[in-house]
Design a protein around this motif. Sequence first.
Motif, PDB file in Angstrom:
ATOM      1  N   GLU A  29      32.660   8.959 -62.510  1.00 26.09           N
ATOM      2  CA  GLU A  29      33.702   8.653 -61.520  1.00 26.09           C
ATOM      3  C   GLU A  29      34.622   9.820 -61.236  1.00 26.09           C
ATOM      4  O   GLU A  29      35.313   9.837 -60.224  1.00 26.09           O
ATOM      5  CB  GLU A  29      34.564   7.483 -62.008  1.00 26.09           C
ATOM      6  N   GLY A  72      26.857   6.285 -59.728  1.00 30.46           N
ATOM      7  CA  GLY A  72      28.198   6.025 -60.241  1.00 30.46           C
ATOM      8  C   GLY A  72      29.232   7.058 -59.809  1.00 30.46           C
ATOM      9  O   GLY A  72      30.390   6.994 -60.218  1.00 30.46           O
ATOM     10  N   ALA A 339      24.677   8.368 -67.960  1.00 27.40           N
ATOM     11  CA  ALA A 339      24.345   6.934 -67.765  1.00 27.40           C
ATOM     12  C   ALA A 339      23.808   6.317 -69.059  1.00 27.40           C
ATOM     13  O   ALA A 339      23.187   6.975 -69.868  1.00 27.40           O
ATOM     14  CB  ALA A 339      23.330   6.793 -66.657  1.00 27.40           C
TER      15      ALA A 339
END
Length: 339
Positions: A29, A72, A339
């Motif tokens: 993020e 993401g 991830a």
Amino acid sequence: MAFPANRLRRLRRTEGLRTLVRETRLSPESFVYPLFICPGNGVRKAIGSMPGVFNLSVDEAVKEARATRSLGVLSIILFGLPEKKDEVATGAWAEDGIVQRAARAIKSEVPDLLVMGDVCLCEYMSHGHCGIVKAERRSLGAAAAPPAISEYEIINDASLELLARTSVSLARSGVDIIAPSDMMDGRVGAIRSALDQAGFENTPILSYAAKFSSGFYGPFREAADSAPQFGDRRSYQMDPGNIREAMREIELDIEEGADMIMVKPAMPYLDVIAAARDRFDLPLAAYQVSGEYAMIEAAARNQWIDRERVMMESLLSIRRAGASIILTYYAKEAAKLLA
Ligand code: PBG
């Protein structure tokens, strides 16, 4: 006593312990992925000095944007390679400019991806400078056409008008965050008031507040076709020796209305990132620039370093210095590893 009472290695013994006590963490993020948009359809043109980075036509950029979001990553930043360049950077502020078209397409296909628009004129100017140029041309005689530029000046205030116009046009095309990278004085204020007047009071500005005149931008100028045709950028970008002046640049941008601030490049300027973090409360970004990426790629290709390990370590160092937002060509790959 046979052993020192404080054994720091106690917490380094296993991966679980190391993970538990790790002070700094990376997350997808916080990455922003840069995209270079070019004319055409189905274009995916490799950039020699940046293996793994491409010039993408709008349709390909939409695909890339979707893939980025699904890993993401929350945000991309757009740079444009216009069809034509001129001396008033028309391609930067035209309603149907290359970045404007890409932003519309991406926002309609991947609405939850935050799109940043890099605001600068260099990619759109025939001379490749970030502002309007007042130049004296000196002919070198009949044999040596075209005439060389003997003296030139980048005109500050006239450039502000074009930067403001570019920002409004980007906001109109759906860009979520305006990111000026030109280093003209007063541009944050000029952009803020132009955005407000056009009804974009809610569009934030991420200012490339401390942008140094750096040799690490070399590969970007190939990627964005934006190398200055004469002279260099030292009369507007910052001198690499100056950290106090960097604080002053940031302070002025905050006064003018910046919502977020940036230091660029990142790894050679970790001290500047740390000082900015210490001194200012705004969200702080850092740009791991093209040359930082190219150095890692080149060394890895020679098997001189472990590519993934150095990639993650370089990003971690930027985060540890205090940047919470990292613009990086590794955004997708690092996100995959996390991830
Ligand atoms: C445009 C701009 C540059 C970069 C971002 N915006 C290049 C420059 O100032 O020459 C550099 C990014 C990179 O090297 O990855 N002014």
